[in-house]
Each structure stands twice: as C-alpha cells, then as structure tokens.
Write a protein that holds these residues in place. Structure first.
Motif, PDB file in Angstrom:
ATOM      1  N   UNK A  84      15.599  28.596 -17.322  1.00  0.00           N
ATOM      2  CA  UNK A  84      15.062  29.991 -17.182  1.00  0.00           C
ATOM      3  C   UNK A  84      13.984  30.005 -16.138  1.00  0.00           C
ATOM      4  N   UNK A  85      13.467  28.887 -15.764  1.00  0.00           N
ATOM      5  CA  UNK A  85      12.427  28.521 -14.584  1.00  0.00           C
ATOM      6  C   UNK A  85      13.404  29.045 -13.032  1.00  0.00           C
ATOM      7  N   UNK A  86      14.612  28.630 -13.181  1.00  0.00           N
ATOM      8  CA  UNK A  86      15.257  28.836 -11.996  1.00  0.00           C
ATOM      9  C   UNK A  86      15.126  27.734 -11.116  1.00  0.00           C
ATOM     10  N   UNK A  87      14.432  26.676 -11.480  1.00  0.00           N
ATOM     11  CA  UNK A  87      14.167  25.520 -10.660  1.00  0.00           C
ATOM     12  C   UNK A  87      15.164  24.422 -10.841  1.00  0.00           C
ATOM     13  N   UNK A  88      16.011  24.071 -10.019  1.00  0.00           N
ATOM     14  CA  UNK A  88      16.961  23.169 -10.226  1.00  0.00           C
ATOM     15  C   UNK A  88      16.471  21.840 -10.312  1.00  0.00           C
ATOM     16  N   UNK A 108       6.920  33.073 -24.054  1.00  0.00           N
ATOM     17  CA  UNK A 108       7.873  33.231 -23.010  1.00  0.00           C
ATOM     18  C   UNK A 108       8.372  34.833 -22.721  1.00  0.00           C
ATOM     19  N   UNK A 109       8.773  35.324 -23.979  1.00  0.00           N
ATOM     20  CA  UNK A 109       9.285  36.366 -24.034  1.00  0.00           C
ATOM     21  C   UNK A 109       7.994  37.473 -23.652  1.00  0.00           C
ATOM     22  N   UNK A 128       8.125  31.794 -18.488  1.00  0.00           N
ATOM     23  CA  UNK A 128       7.360  33.225 -18.999  1.00  0.00           C
ATOM     24  C   UNK A 128       7.377  34.147 -17.737  1.00  0.00           C
ATOM     25  N   UNK A 129       7.448  33.784 -16.554  1.00  0.00           N
ATOM     26  CA  UNK A 129       7.461  34.444 -15.381  1.00  0.00           C
ATOM     27  C   UNK A 129       8.692  35.022 -14.907  1.00  0.00           C
ATOM     28  N   UNK A 130       9.628  34.073 -15.136  1.00  0.00           N
ATOM     29  CA  UNK A 130      10.910  34.403 -14.723  1.00  0.00           C
ATOM     30  C   UNK A 130      11.928  34.641 -15.419  1.00  0.00           C
TER      31      UNK A 130
END
Length: 223
Positions: free
Chosen positions: A150-154, A196-197, A109-111
């Motif tokens: 969508x978090x960008x955290x692999x 999230x959006x 939701x933040x990224x």
C-alpha cells in the motif's frame, strides 16, 4: 583485485555509464572480452556471478542480456542470502523490521486506497484464534505484505519481503507456546489497519512498532 572481480567491475561500469542499457544484449563473448581486455574465462565467470545477482540474464541459444534492473528483481538476492541466517540473528532481523515496518505503516496511511483497505479487512475477517497456526501465520505474512504494498514503494516492499522469512519460525513458535499470542496479533493487526484507514500516519507507526516490539520482547524472554 582478482581477475573475475575486475571483469565484474568492468561490466558493471558499462551498465552504470549507460554503455549497456536494461534489456540490451551484450556483444559476442569474444568481442566483449577483447574490448574489455579480459580473458574469455574471466568474462564467463563474471557473467555467471552477475546472472546470480539478476543483473544479467543468460538465455541459452540466444545470448546474454542486461535485465530490467528493477529494484524488486535485484533485491531478490536478499531473500536468498537471509535464508542462511543463524537462529541467534533473528533478534537482529526483528530490530531492522522494527525500523522499516512502522515507516511502511505510516506511508501506507498516506497512500492506501479504499480497495486495499477492503481487501485487508477481508483478510483479517477470514481468520480467528480458532484457526490453525499455519493459516494464521500465512495471514500474518500476507497482512504485512499488503501493508507494504500500500506504500507504493517497490524497494521497501522487496526489503520487507526479504526480512520477513527469517522471523517466520519465531512467529510460529510464539503462536504455539504463548496462549494469548494469536488474539493479541489479530488485535494489533486491527489497530494498525484502523489507523491506516483513518489516514493517521503516527498512530499507524506507533501500533506497528508495538506489534514488532511485542514479538521481540517475547523472543528475548525465551532465548
């Protein structure tokens, strides 16, 4: 400590200390065995073990290299390990998902980007209760995968990917036996994506928790 374990620890020590860097080729077997005070047999066994963990890459005719050591690569071993889970452990996997997935939804939701939201909307719009269970489960897995991406955290993505497999059978079972399961799943996915959006991290966390908890409660009732 077993000889092979000692060999593994010594190679690990070289990597951790920086003596061996990601992508670097290991010295010749005879030279490395001498340098580490190991027999060539124990060194070979250590290399085999570390290659199975994606720490080393053995290239026939070329040599042995340290891998990239990227988290997704190293965590691939988790997917292999969880494939051996027993059916009575599924609730334990769901309990871990209930911890991690709401956190992932909140982070997303933040990224999340507008493009990722559009792709998720398209995914949800492409399935409905009338579709076959296989298509619905595939869409379910893909929805959760994209939320974690969508978090960008692999690291988080890799962990959730590994934890997803053991609960797939439970999802199929629920879809086949609970009349309202498919409609409820689609509604919960929509609620998660709406939050999230909107950038509402706490709502995304709450709906994701509800989503996983509903599957947990159903599974507990039928086991």
């Amino acid at each position: 400590m077993a000889v092979t374990d000692e060999a593994i620890e010594k190679i690990k020590g070289m990597i951790v200390s920086g003596a061996l860097q990601p992508g670097q080729r290991l010295p010749k077997e005879a030279d490395l065995a001498t340098d580490l005070g190991l027999s060539r047999n124990s060194l070979r066994e250590a290399v085999k073990a570390l290659s199975l963990m994606n720490i080393l890459d053995v290239r026939q005719g070329d040599g042995t290299y340290v891998t990239s050591l990227e988290s997704p690569l190293l965590l691939e071993a988790l997917s292999f390990i969880v494939d051996f889970h027993r059916d009575d452990q599924v609730l334990e996997f769901l309990a871990v998902r209930r911890i991690l997935e709401p956190a992932a939804a909140a982070m997303a939701a933040r990224s999340v980007t507008a493009e990722q939201v559009a792709e998720l909307r398209e995914l949800l719009d492409a399935v409905g209760p009338a579709d076959g269970i296989d298509k619905l489960i595939a869409a379910d897995l893909e929805f959760h995968r994209r939320i974690s991406q969508a978090t960008g955290n692999r690291v988080l993505c890799s962990l959730l990917e590994g934890l997803s497999t053991p609960t797939t059978r439970a999802r199929v079972w629920r879809g086949l036996t609970e009349p309202t399961a498919l409609e409820r799943t689609l509604a919960e996915h929509t609620a998660i994506l709406d939050a999230v959006e909107a950038g509402d991290a706490e709502a995304a966390r709450a709906w994701s928790t509800v989503h996983i908890a509903n599957l947990e409660r159903w599974l507990e009732s039928v086991l």
